[in-house]
Design an enzyme around this catalytic site. Sequence first.
Site, PDB file in Angstrom:
ATOM      1  CG  HIS A  62      15.931  11.435  -6.730  1.00  0.00           C
ATOM      2  ND1 HIS A  62      14.895  12.043  -5.891  1.00  0.00           N
ATOM      3  CD2 HIS A  62      16.213  10.224  -5.804  1.00  0.00           C
ATOM      4  CE1 HIS A  62      14.709  11.202  -4.868  1.00  0.00           C
ATOM      5  NE2 HIS A  62      15.258  10.207  -4.773  1.00  0.00           N
TER       6      HIS A  62
ATOM      7  CB  CYS B  32      15.749   6.230  -5.444  1.00  0.00           C
ATOM      8  SG  CYS B  32      16.135   7.178  -3.859  1.00  0.00           S
TER       9      CYS B  32
ATOM     10  CB  SER C 292       7.903  10.773  -3.873  1.00  0.00           C
ATOM     11  OG  SER C 292       8.802  10.833  -4.645  1.00  0.00           O
TER      12      SER C 292
ATOM     13  CB  THR D 171      -0.881  -0.007   1.213  1.00  0.00           C
ATOM     14  OG1 THR D 171      -0.072  -0.032   2.473  1.00  0.00           O
ATOM     15  CG2 THR D 171      -1.894  -1.108   1.065  1.00  0.00           C
TER      16      THR D 171
ATOM     17  NE  ARG E 221      19.703  -0.383  -1.227  1.00  0.00           N
ATOM     18  CZ  ARG E 221      18.728   0.856  -0.855  1.00  0.00           C
ATOM     19  NH1 ARG E 221      19.404   1.733  -0.093  1.00  0.00           N
ATOM     20  NH2 ARG E 221      17.538   0.870  -1.020  1.00  0.00           N
TER      21      ARG E 221
END
EC number: 1.2.1.11
Lengths: 350, 350
Positions: free
Chosen positions: B252, B132, B162, B15, B103
């Site tokens: 970005h 990102c 965001s 969601t 990562r």
Amino acid sequence: MAEQQTFNVAIVGATGAVGQKIKQILEDKNFPVKQLKLLSSARSAGKEETFHGEKIIVEEAAPESFEDVDIALFSAGGSISKKLAPEAVKRGAVVVDNTSAYRMDKDVPLVVPEVNSEDIASHQGIIANPNCSTIQMVAALKPLKDAFGIGKIIVSTYQAVSGAGNEAVDELYEQSRDYLEGKEVTAEVLPVKGDKKHFPIAFNALPQIDVFEDNGFTFEEMKMINETKKIMHDDALNVAATCVRLPFAVSHAESVYIELDQEDLSVEDFRKTLKEADGVVLQDNPQEQEYPTPQSAQGKEEVFVGRIRKDLDNPKGFHLWVVSDNLLKGAAWNTVQIAQTLVERDWLKK
Amino acid sequence: MAEQQTFNVAIVGATGAVGQKIKQILEDKNFPVKQLKLLSSARSAGKEETFHGEKIIVEEAAPESFEDVDIALFSAGGSISKKLAPEAVKRGAVVVDNTSAYRMDKDVPLVVPEVNSEDIASHQGIIANPNCSTIQMVAALKPLKDAFGIGKIIVSTYQAVSGAGNEAVDELYEQSRDYLEGKEVTAEVLPVKGDKKHFPIAFNALPQIDVFEDNGFTFEEMKMINETKKIMHDDALNVAATCVRLPFAVSHAESVYIELDQEDLSVEDFRKTLKEADGVVLQDNPQEQEYPTPQSAQGKEEVFVGRIRKDLDNPKGFHLWVVSDNLLKGAAWNTVQIAQTLVERDWLKK
């Protein structure tokens, strides 16, 4: 006590964003004004302004406007400066010019008072105020250059729309309102009023400030590069800039990488040097989330520095974040500082 | 024609901003889904979603949720991944994790398919999706590194809110409305939800993304530095980053300076290489004011590159401007690309 000498001062572009700030600062700092002349285009002439409580009617700027003017502060665009600054000088005024018209002229000192006030002494009637994004960077870097030597500067800017004038600020707010209300957004001013295309600035970022040069850099980027070398008196200094317009009204921020002439320096060495620097305020405490932002610098005269970090690879490399009010230190305040220096050091005579 | 193999897929964090995009992309790309499971926190469980026109009820994520799941796409925060990804793997699923939890784990491939898809082959059950801001930079730089060699990268970012989640986007728009109406602006989310202080993002810029490390860099900056070296398989690569949050919702942008291993290259060499690069779109024509912006890249899968300039001092130096939708290539699309590669190359088996 001897009576203080006073001066006839003219502001050219008196109704613009920077002109208004200059008038305010002359008042706030009690600059020794005998008479203030407010000059503008024909369109704004006739407007009523006040200075120290007295009414002044804005007049259309013309060559004759400068009769009896001692100091003329120009901030009405390069073409006006090119046309009228020589007329002012011819009539005996000393011009402090806030446009790019004379900045790279070898007979014109380009001055940030904390950095190179001595250059004012050699003026031939015109002293140039550097570009806003250059001023704050050299103010922050000069003390570091003096202490440690700087060979290379790479800067990426985060610039406020007021650098493009009141119209651009109006456009930002109007586009923001339209966007939030789900209306269509129209762009007519930014990135550059006179350029072919316009793009929305609200909730966006535009990697173009001023027009493009043949080498792919924008004129704003070349201003930062060339003006920094001139102010620092260092043609061998390597400078590169990427200039970006962002959706806030006031204050430019800059992400600056520098390479020093020496190794083994620490962040604390930087902080100590900047703490003692004239016109610079250190705001650098990551653990307390202390760093300057465009909003925190707005309305302040100083240049704020934070996010100081030593490069993880190059022992001569450092990163910093430099923020200042582009309308004050970047324009109006630096202009008035130059005028103050002219008066205090008795450098008005050519 | 043989029947296409299909897979049971789970989205964890279904969601959230990225989870929603993942579901959309699985649908748009006709990913071979047998059954889709939508998993979330207890708070969002019970919500009704649709996938290819069919209703799916969101379930609370638990270890048992992963029985019979072939591919689990995690995007619900590091702590959820740390808790549930091993449970998914234990039950036979292959996890593509969009958080920072694994990562830098040496047994976990960190993958941008255009750059290092081969690394997927060696997975032990978990494949990590990079940060990102890292993804778009390495996607743009890898073809240049392969062609010309890159020894040094200095990046300053212009990042959308965001990246800090839906709450941060709501905060930006609410603050913007309040600011435009002259109301007091309150800050509760940015720069970092869990950090001590909060500052307004509307009409501002915040030089902090994620928390500060002891070396003065933020965790976001260290992610860009460390992840770039891991994805590029080059520990000797010099990387420095300054990450800044800005008042726009999506995409970005990055001002990137690189130093190549060779001299004598031209902007045209760069353009030619990038034109042929997978997943990269060249938007670079200064004379026509062509360059990418956050708004122009929004909703698109590719990484856009413009403002390519040769450094004026260093013959090995180049500058570029890299923009991409942080929710798509920076998150959801890269995650689905990894899943596609797993399926297409038959690498699901550990």
